[in-house]
Motif scaffolding. Structure first.
Motif, mmCIF file in Angstrom:
data_model
loop_
_atom_site.group_PDB
_atom_site.id
_atom_site.type_symbol
_atom_site.label_atom_id
_atom_site.label_comp_id
_atom_site.label_asym_id
_atom_site.label_seq_id
_atom_site.Cartn_x
_atom_site.Cartn_y
_atom_site.Cartn_z
ATOM 1 N N ASP A 27 0.829 -1.208 0.000
ATOM 2 C CA ASP A 27 0.000 0.000 0.000
ATOM 3 C C ASP A 27 0.862 1.256 0.000
ATOM 4 O OD1 ASP A 27 -2.282 -1.563 0.005
ATOM 5 O OD2 ASP A 27 -2.698 -1.271 2.156
ATOM 6 N N ARG A 28 1.927 1.273 0.797
ATOM 7 C CA ARG A 28 2.822 2.438 0.842
ATOM 8 C C ARG A 28 3.549 2.603 -0.490
ATOM 9 N NH1 ARG A 28 3.194 0.432 6.011
ATOM 10 N NH2 ARG A 28 5.082 -0.765 5.681
ATOM 11 N N LEU A 29 3.973 1.496 -1.094
ATOM 12 C CA LEU A 29 4.637 1.547 -2.384
ATOM 13 C C LEU A 29 3.695 2.104 -3.451
ATOM 14 C CD1 LEU A 29 7.103 0.880 -4.164
ATOM 15 C CD2 LEU A 29 6.151 -1.417 -4.455
ATOM 16 N N ALA A 30 2.461 1.635 -3.464
ATOM 17 C CA ALA A 30 1.476 2.137 -4.434
ATOM 18 C C ALA A 30 1.219 3.616 -4.241
ATOM 19 C CB ALA A 30 0.163 1.349 -4.283
ATOM 20 N N ALA A 31 1.147 4.069 -2.992
ATOM 21 C CA ALA A 31 0.926 5.487 -2.724
ATOM 22 C C ALA A 31 2.103 6.332 -3.220
ATOM 23 C CB ALA A 31 0.717 5.717 -1.222
ATOM 24 N N ASN A 32 3.339 5.831 -3.018
ATOM 25 C CA ASN A 32 4.506 6.557 -3.493
ATOM 26 C C ASN A 32 4.589 6.602 -5.007
ATOM 27 O OD1 ASN A 32 5.491 7.279 -0.967
ATOM 28 N ND2 ASN A 32 6.671 5.388 -0.745
ATOM 29 N N LEU A 33 4.192 5.522 -5.662
ATOM 30 C CA LEU A 33 4.232 5.472 -7.121
ATOM 31 C C LEU A 33 3.180 6.367 -7.767
ATOM 32 C CD1 LEU A 33 4.871 1.674 -7.743
ATOM 33 C CD2 LEU A 33 6.482 3.566 -8.030
ATOM 34 N N SER A 34 2.097 6.612 -7.065
ATOM 35 C CA SER A 34 1.013 7.415 -7.651
ATOM 36 C C SER A 34 1.245 8.921 -7.487
ATOM 37 C CB SER A 34 -0.333 7.027 -7.032
ATOM 38 O OG SER A 34 -0.351 7.387 -5.667
ATOM 39 N N ARG A 35 2.323 9.318 -6.831
ATOM 40 C CA ARG A 35 2.632 10.752 -6.638
ATOM 41 C C ARG A 35 3.188 11.378 -7.862
ATOM 42 N NH1 ARG A 35 5.206 10.819 -0.610
ATOM 43 N NH2 ARG A 35 3.362 10.075 0.395
#
Length: 178
Positions: free
Chosen positions: A170-178
Motif C-alpha cells: 500500500d505504501r509503495l502504491a501510494a509513493n508510485l502514484s505521486r
C-alpha cells in the motif's frame, strides 16, 4: 466514531476520578464493560437512540437489565448519560475508562495481528520489545489475518507499527502514484 470518543472522554474521566476516590478501578471497569455490552446489542442500541422513548425510560431500562450488578456511582453515571441523551456512548466511555486505568497502572494493551499464528518465542520477543519501547507493562493479545500476505501489525495505544506485506505494498502504491 471520533465524535463518540470526544463525547465519551469527559464522562470516562469523571468516572475514573470517582473510581479512584473509591479505590475501585477494577470494579468500575467491570461494571462499565457490562454496560458497554448492554448498549452494544443492536436492538438495545436502536432503543437507546430512539427519540420517541423518553430519556429517563431508556436509562431505567439499562439499569433494569444490569440490576444488582452496579454500584451507586455507576448507577448515577447511567442516569446522567440518560438525561443528556448519551447512553449510546457507553461502549466508548468504557473503552476510554479502560485506557485511563491502564495508563494509571503503567500498563498498555497491545494487539499483534499476524499473517500466521505466532510462536511463543515470537510473542515473548514482541512483548519484551514493546515493554522496553513503551516503558510500561504490556498485555499482549494476538490474532491471525491471512489477508496481510505476510508480516504483522502491532497496535499498542496510539502506536501502530505496520510491518505487513500488504502495508508495504500500500505504501509503495501510494509513493508510485505521486
Amino acid at each position: 466514531m471520533s465524535d463518540l470518543i470526544s463525547v465519551a472522554r469527559p464522562y470516562a474521566r469523571a468516572a475514573f476520578e470517582r473510581a479512584r476516590e473509591e479505590n475501585d478501578l477494577a470494579g468500575w471497569a467491570e461494571q462499565l464493560e457490562l454496560l458497554a455490552a448492554i448498549a452494544s446489542d443492536s436492538r438495545m442500541h436502536d432503543l437507546l437512540s430512539n427519540p420517541r422513548v423518553p430519556r429517563e425510560q431508556r436509562a431505567q431500562l439499562v439499569l433494569d437489565i444490569a440490576e444488582g450488578k452496579l454500584n451507586n456511582g455507576v448507577i448515577n453515571l447511567v442516569r446522567l448519560l440518560g438525561e443528556n441523551g448519551r447512553l449510546p456512548t457507553l461502549p466508548a466511555v468504557s473503552k476510554a475508562f479502560n485506557e485511563l486505568k491502564a495508563e494509571a497502572e503503567s500498563r498498555v494493551e497491545a494487539e499483534v495481528i499476524a499473517f500466521r499464528k505466532l510462536t511463543q518465542a515470537q510473542e515473548k520477543e514482541i512483548h519484551k520489545a514493546l515493554s522496553e519501547r513503551l516503558g510500561r507493562e504490556v498485555s499482549l493479545t494476538s490474532s491471525v489475518d491471512s489477508s496481510l500476505l505476510g508480516g504483522a501489525i502491532i497496535r499498542a495505544g496510539d502506536l501502530v507499527i505496520d510491518g505487513s506485506v500488504r502495508g508495504q505494498l500500500d505504501r509503495l502504491a501510494a509513493n508510485l502514484s505521486r
